[in-house]
Design an enzyme around this catalytic site. Structure first.
Site, PDB file in Angstrom:
ATOM      1  CG  HIS A  61      -0.463   0.148   2.651  1.00 59.66           C
ATOM      2  ND1 HIS A  61       0.330  -1.031   3.007  1.00 59.66           N
ATOM      3  CD2 HIS A  61      -0.511   0.727   3.498  1.00 59.66           C
ATOM      4  CE1 HIS A  61       0.775  -0.500   4.207  1.00 59.66           C
ATOM      5  NE2 HIS A  61       0.186   0.452   4.443  1.00 59.66           N
ATOM      6  CG  HIS A  63      -0.256   4.053   4.698  1.00 57.23           C
ATOM      7  ND1 HIS A  63      -1.047   3.258   5.732  1.00 57.23           N
ATOM      8  CD2 HIS A  63      -1.064   4.982   4.505  1.00 57.23           C
ATOM      9  CE1 HIS A  63      -1.951   3.671   5.721  1.00 57.23           C
ATOM     10  NE2 HIS A  63      -2.036   4.679   5.195  1.00 57.23           N
ATOM     11  CG  ASP A  65       4.859   2.595   7.245  1.00 56.75           C
ATOM     12  OD1 ASP A  65       3.879   2.777   6.270  1.00 56.75           O
ATOM     13  OD2 ASP A  65       4.724   1.608   7.971  1.00 56.75           O
ATOM     14  CG  HIS A  66       4.347  -0.156   4.166  1.00 55.57           C
ATOM     15  ND1 HIS A  66       4.519  -1.412   4.244  1.00 55.57           N
ATOM     16  CD2 HIS A  66       3.848   0.437   5.056  1.00 55.57           C
ATOM     17  CE1 HIS A  66       3.847  -1.790   5.472  1.00 55.57           C
ATOM     18  NE2 HIS A  66       3.680  -0.660   5.998  1.00 55.57           N
ATOM     19  CG  HIS A 137      -4.044  -0.399   6.293  1.00 54.50           C
ATOM     20  ND1 HIS A 137      -3.926  -0.463   7.767  1.00 54.50           N
ATOM     21  CD2 HIS A 137      -2.851   0.161   5.742  1.00 54.50           C
ATOM     22  CE1 HIS A 137      -3.084   0.278   8.102  1.00 54.50           C
ATOM     23  NE2 HIS A 137      -2.231   0.633   7.089  1.00 54.50           N
ATOM     24  CG  HIS A 261       3.765  -2.854  10.426  1.00 53.52           C
ATOM     25  ND1 HIS A 261       3.102  -2.034  11.055  1.00 53.52           N
ATOM     26  CD2 HIS A 261       4.029  -2.194   9.400  1.00 53.52           C
ATOM     27  CE1 HIS A 261       2.750  -0.817  10.574  1.00 53.52           C
ATOM     28  NE2 HIS A 261       3.477  -0.799   9.434  1.00 53.52           N
TER      29      HIS A 261
HETATM   30 ZN    ZN Z   1       2.897   0.410   7.875  1.00 50.55          ZN
HETATM   31 ZN    ZN Z   2      -0.281   1.402   6.490  1.00 46.86          ZN
END
Ligand code: ZN
Ligand code: ZN
Length: 319
Positions: A61, A63, A65-66, A137, A261
């Site tokens: 996805h 976000h 952080d990914h 999510h 995570h």
């Molecule tokens: Zn994340």
């Molecule tokens: Zn996320």
């Protein structure tokens, strides 16, 4: 064929001194598939198994952080004169986002392709299929199920010979499905053996979508951002607690659950203990740990702790 998961980053949301942001390297034969690419991923790889010429990238996805590590990595591949083409896959919106990052990595000569996927739209790489599925999510988010094709059943050469088949080309004919000397293939070839399956759920609140996709998987990689005492917070942010992730693994009857995570407030041990109370076959990998997945008849998936000294002696052959 070797199959293993290398945990390049096991933190969630923000990195800590001990855990980098999400990135999981799937190593299968010569294939190097990266799932997610948090900020700092290329350095994490360089410090451990090396920055291999990835064959594909899959983002769960959008976000930050990914994926924030990806533009820099794409640029590094260009600077290293990479030649092999690379495809980056992700949920709808991924291509548009990466196009906005274009000033970072320019127009690499190695042939870079972005491909937005829809849930259920399978990507095939030889005898491996990677299928995205929608999880729960904030915004559109995918998990990925990576499944090997079924393997042919075992050929019983002794029995074939006793039934009057001559070793050599006739064995090959039997294995290709022909009747030879009155012997039918099913008399000497066992049932097809299932391939291995790995499911990476990405960021998600507990959901049946993962239970279904991960049914009888060899390994389920699931997030456990919180302990259950923070269940309200997990629900608010559409994340999972360790206990919830373990229940998903139990319902899906997976062979091994790997929790990742991990919020920087936890060391990992408390996450593992809470999950194991519900699902015993749970591991919480640290950065650079590996899970080795043998063929089902050869054993169960195993966590192998990172050993920097040993790794220096035996670098990844595909780096
Ligand atoms: Zn994340
Ligand atoms: Zn996320």
């Amino acid at each position: 064929m070797d199959l293993s998961l290398f945990f390049a980053g096991t933190a969630g949301s923000t990195p800590s001194a001990r855990r980098g942001l999400p990135a999981l390297l799937v190593r299968r034969g010569a294939a190097r598939i990266l799932v997610d690419c948090g900020e700092g991923t290329q350095r994490q790889l360089l410090r451990s198994v090396g920055l291999a010429d990835l064959t594909d990238v899959f983002l769960t996805h959008l976000h930050a952080d990914h994926w924030l590590g990806l533009p820099g990595m794409l640029k590094s591949f260009e600077l290293r004169d990479r030649e092999k083409p690379l495809t980056v896959h992700g949920p709808p919106g991924m291509t548009a986002l990466m196009e906005r990052m274009r000033p970072v990595y320019g127009r690499p000569r190695y042939g870079l392709t972005f491909r937005d996927l829809e849930p259920g739209e399978a990507v095939r790489r030889d005898d491996l299929e990677i299928v995205p599925f929608a999880v729960r999510h904030r915004g559109v988010a995918f998990g990925y199920a990576l499944s090997e094709d079924a393997r042919p059943g075992r050929f019983d050469a002794d029995l074939a010979e006793r039934l009057g088949v001559t070793p050599g080309p006739d064995f090959g004919r039997l294995q290709r499905g022909e009747v030879v000397a009155g012997v039918r293939p099913e008399q000497v070839i066992g049932e097809a053996r299932s391939g291995r399956k790995v499911v990476v759920a990405g960021d998600s609140a507990p959901t049946d979508a993962v239970v279904v996709a991960a049914h009888r998987a060899d390994v389920l990689v699931h997030e456990a951002t919180f302990l259950h005492e923070e269940a309200d917070r997990a629900a608010l942010t559409a994340h999972s607690t360790a206990r919830q992730a373990a229940q998903v693994a139990a319902d899906a009857e997976v062979r091994l659950l790997a929790l990742t995570h991990i919020s920087s407030r936890y060391s990992g041990g408390e996450i593992r203990d809470e999950a194991r109370a519900v699902f015993a076959d749970t591991e919480v990998p640290r950065d650079f740990d590996t899970i080795v997945i043998p063929l089902p008849e050869r054993g169960t998936p195993q966590l192998v702790r990172w050993d920097a000294r040993r790794a220096a002696l035996a670098p990844d052959p595909a780096r």
